[in-house]
Design an enzyme around this catalytic site. Structure first.
Site, short mmCIF file in Angstrom:
data_model
loop_
_atom_site.label_atom_id
_atom_site.label_comp_id
_atom_site.label_asym_id
_atom_site.label_seq_id
_atom_site.Cartn_x
_atom_site.Cartn_y
_atom_site.Cartn_z
N LYS A 116 -4.95 0.82 1.14
CA LYS A 116 -5.17 -0.44 1.85
C LYS A 116 -5.90 -1.43 0.95
CE LYS A 116 -7.14 -1.93 6.33
NZ LYS A 116 -7.79 -1.41 7.55
N SER A 135 -8.14 0.06 13.80
CA SER A 135 -7.31 -0.41 12.70
C SER A 135 -6.42 0.64 12.05
CB SER A 135 -8.20 -1.05 11.61
OG SER A 135 -8.75 -2.25 12.08
N SER A 170 -5.94 -3.34 11.46
CA SER A 170 -5.80 -4.06 10.22
C SER A 170 -5.08 -3.29 9.11
CB SER A 170 -7.19 -4.46 9.70
OG SER A 170 -7.99 -3.31 9.42
#
Length: 480
Positions: A80, A179, A155
């Protein structure tokens, strides 16, 4: 021979270990697939082609020479874009860091590399991870492969989309308010928010910043066994993280093969306080039914939260605003940026409104939020004294079009940005939660459910999640 992009990480690792598949070929084929298909979902922000190919060549030599191989030897993984990979760009989803190059690996990245994994790229995230959808001013929105016009969640939306579109077999996510679980639901993949501290998070200058609400780093994959394999590598204590848990010797892959006979499962369709669309409820209802066939004892039961959904969300925002304000202080003191002044125009309007234009949290408000958090914690703990597992939907809605946030669910008005998530209670409590694909709606969109275990019982979460997967495999649902 099956195509590389369709294989699980576990299968790939076995094929590479036995010499049946070259890590160089694996990396080349996946980089080519990213090049051809990434535009439709916008999953990857950066690919690490040169570094990945060099590492793959070294991995191939190790196989040929008969060297000791790690459990993820030659297996590509995505990181990420909130996390650092040495000598690779980390944007944090913000134009403020468009050209920022990380100097060193985050600890979990070091562990993945030491196990033989090959970092193939960085996945999209909203600015500084502040959002339940994945969109930013750097590369734009990420969509679910099931319908790229609709959200991938956030996210860790880039991670979820990359997995579901066959761009990578393993990806890492992080979770402060849902997330990992939100994109897992929107993209039909499995994600694990491990017990708080299971995967260390080294944060500086404030080593204690991940505590309120609890922030977690965890694995995301197309199969439960793959996520368990990744967790085996990522977990374990780190003296630089004051909250990291000791190694208790659990083999998480072995947990996926366990019987679930007589495990007691509580099923709550709405946690008693959340509105949920009938479509979501119907799909999750059907998915939960299979656990009885697999040997578990399933009963309808709810945690007793002495508060409303709006109270939970208000408390979350109280904690989050303190965390976000601290982040902006770091931008100024560490990076020399001016997000409140000359650099403000580079920020997303929602970031400005949520942080810079909101009132500061008082100590009284902060402590009142702690009382709500305690109520939520007690409700979960009390229920899990009687049951081994709690199952509930992940989201109250299906994936929706980019920018069209829901304002109503089942006739009930909600807060648009986060009111459609059932995830925050478990960031208050730190319990391990698996995000399991429940099935597809009539519109062909993925719907997910949360599998919540007792504190530190990540193995039970993986056992139940794997049992659901065996009874209702989702591997053939992917549009790839």
């Amino acid at each position: 021979m099956p195509k590389t992009h369709t294989l699980s990480a576990t299968h790939l690792a076995q094929e590479i270990r036995t010499g049946n598949r070259s890590p160089v070929t694996v990396v080349d084929e996946l980089l080519d697939r990213i090049d051809r298909y990434n535009d439709r979902t916008n999953a990857f922000v950066t690919t690490t082609a040169e570094q990945a190919r060099q590492t793959a060549q070294e991995a191939e030599r190790a196989v040929v020479e008969g060297n000791a191989l790690g459990p993820l030897h030659g297996v590509p993984v995505a990181i990420k874009d909130l996390n650092n990979v040495a000598n690779i760009r980390t944007t944090f989803g913000s134009r403020l860091f468009e050209n920022h190059i990380a100097e060193e690996d985050d600890e979990f990245v070091r562990r993945l590399k030491a196990a033989g994994a090959i970092v193939i790229g960085k996945t999209n995230t909203p600015e500084f991870g502040l959002g339940c959808t994945t969109d930013n001013l750097t590369v734009g929105p990420t969509g679910t492969p099931f319908d790229p016009t609709k959200i991938a969640g956030g996210s860790s939306g880039g991670a979820g989309a990359a997995l579901a579109d066959g761009l990578v077999p393993l990806a890492q996510g992080s979770d402060t308010g849902g997330s990992i679980r939100t994109p897992s639901s929107c993209c039909g993949v499995f994600g694990l928010k491990p017990s708080f501290g299971r995967v260390p998070r080294v944060s500086r200058p404030n080593a204690f910043s991940d505590h309120t609400p609890f922030s977690h780093t965890g694995p995301m994959a197309r199969t439960v066994a793959d996520a368990a394999l990744m967790l085996n590598v990522m977990s374990g204590p780190d003296p630089d993280d004051p909250f990291s848990l000791p190694d208790d010797g659990t083999d998480y892959v072995a947990a996926t093969e366990r019987s679930i006979d007589n495990l007691r499962v509580a099923y709550s369709p709405d946690l008693q306080i959340y509105p949920v669309e009938s479509t979501v409820r119907d799909v999750v209802d059907e998915a939960v039914e299979v656990l009885s066939d697999a040997g578990a004892v399933v009963e309808y039961a709810n945690p007793e939260f002495d508060c409303k959904q709006t109270d939970v969300l208000d408390a979350f925002y109280t904690f989050a605003k303190v965390l976000w304000e601290s982040l902006f202080d770091n931008l100024e003191t560490i990076y020399g940026l001016d997000p409140r002044g000359t650099d403000k125009e580079k920020l997303r309007p929602v970031t400005v409104k949520t942080i810079l234009e909101s009132e500061s949290v008082t100590t009284q408000e902060y402590k009142r939020a702690d009382v709500t958090r305690t109520t939520v914690y007690e409700g979960i703990v009390d229920l899990l004294r009687e049951y081994d597992i709690l199952i509930t939907p992940t989201l109250g809605v299906q994936p929706f079009p980019h920018g069209e946030f829901p304002t109503m669910i089942d006739g009930i008005e909600i807060e648009p940005l986060r009111g459609w998530l059932l995830t925050q209670p478990f960031n208050f409590s730190g319990h391990p939660v698996g995000a399991v694909p429940a099935g597809l709606s009539e519109d062909g969109l993925p719907i997910g459910m949360q599998v919540v275990g007792r504190r530190h019982a990540d193995d039970d979460v993986l056992a139940i999640s794997a049992a659901i997967e065996r009874e209702r495999p989702w591997i053939h649902d992917y549009p790839m």
